[in-house]
Design an enzyme around this catalytic site. Structure first.
Site, mmCIF file in Angstrom:
data_model
loop_
_atom_site.group_PDB
_atom_site.id
_atom_site.type_symbol
_atom_site.label_atom_id
_atom_site.label_comp_id
_atom_site.label_asym_id
_atom_site.label_seq_id
_atom_site.Cartn_x
_atom_site.Cartn_y
_atom_site.Cartn_z
ATOM 1 N N LYS A 86 0.793 -0.869 0.229
ATOM 2 C CA LYS A 86 -0.440 -0.107 -0.169
ATOM 3 C C LYS A 86 1.140 1.749 -0.229
ATOM 4 C CE LYS A 86 -3.671 0.032 2.253
ATOM 5 N NZ LYS A 86 -4.173 0.090 3.794
HETATM 6 O O1 G3H Z 1 -6.595 2.183 5.738
HETATM 7 C C1 G3H Z 1 -7.635 2.533 5.209
HETATM 8 C C2 G3H Z 1 -8.974 2.356 6.373
HETATM 9 O O2 G3H Z 1 -9.080 1.518 5.972
HETATM 10 C C3 G3H Z 1 -8.758 3.778 6.894
HETATM 11 O O3 G3H Z 1 -9.928 3.764 8.570
HETATM 12 P P1 G3H Z 1 -10.805 4.288 9.521
HETATM 13 O O4 G3H Z 1 -10.497 5.238 8.487
HETATM 14 O O5 G3H Z 1 -11.471 3.812 10.264
HETATM 15 O O6 G3H Z 1 -9.213 4.837 10.118
#
Ligand code: G3H
Length: 222
Positions: A86
């Site tokens: 990522k």
């Molecule tokens: O990696 C990205 C996450 O899915 C972000 O999720 P979140 O906004 O709940 O921290």
């Protein structure tokens, strides 16, 4: 449709893999840090649990293309299997995605606009990850953004898939699925909420009650 777990918690991963049709695990530095464990050791344990075929998405920390590429190669060497690195959609991240093309699979992350997704797709990212709830929280429309990214990918026939991320309710998940997101990554609470309905539980209780009224504690298979 691909279903991934957005967690690095071993217990949650084990339970969700056992219960649900999970295609893999996604992590980010915040999710990893929450577990308070050695980074590589934790990822190796996750790889052991999910096996080499299921997807594991692991995020880099560096913000310079050369260093991102080095981190990606290191994670790939240590963890291996069906791995996606990522990389945030900053300019140096886009450069790194181009550099890694054909060598290591990438997921362009921290996507907030269709324009970012378009550049990442054109650079050869295998996935783009728009953050639905974080968009909703700034009074944007997360589902609309996902829908427009899916449209752009189809218009230009990119091989890139959309992995919608950052959910706080099942309506957001339903919305991105209706918009044609190829994949969703959800936390442990969300996966359980997706299957929950009070009327289902009530109906199951009713079935049991009606059965017991006539059959007592007799089982179907004795
Ligand atoms: O990696 C990205 C996450 O899915 C972000 O999720 P979140 O906004 O709940 O921290």
């Amino acid at each position: 449709m691909l279903l991934l777990m957005d967690t690095a918690n071993i217990k949650e991963i084990k339970q969700s893999i056992e219960m649900y049709p999970i295609d893999g695990v996604t992590t980010n530095p915040s999710i990893i840090a929450k577990e308070k464990r050695d980074f590589i050791e934790l990822l190796k344990e996750i790889r052991d649990i999910i096996g080499y075929d299921k997807m594991l998405h692991v995020q880099v920390i560096s913000q310079k293309a050369d260093e991102i590429v080095e981190e990606a190669k290191y994670i790939n060497k240590e963890i291996g299997g069906n791995l996606y690195i990522k990389i945030p959609v900053i300019p140096e991240g886009i450069k790194a995605i181009k550099m890694l093309k054909g060598e290591i699979k990438t997921t362009a992350t921290a996507v907030f606009t269709p324009q970012q997704a378009l550049i990442a797709a054109k650079s050869g990212a295998d996935f783009v990850a728009p953050y639905v709830n974080r968009l909703d929280n700034i009074s944007a429309n997360g589902i609309k953004v996902v829908s427009n990214i899916v449209k752009l990918i189809n218009i230009y026939n990119f091989n890139t898939k959309v992995i919608a991320a950052s959910f706080k309710n099942v309506e957001q998940i339903y919305g991105v699925c209706m918009a044609g997101a190829h994949a969703i990554t959800v936390n442990y609470d969300m996966i359980n909420q997706m299957i929950f309905h009070p009327m289902t539980d009530w109906s199951v209780l009713q079935f049991v009650k009606d059965w017991e009224n006539f059959y007592g504690n007799k089982k179907i298979r004795t």
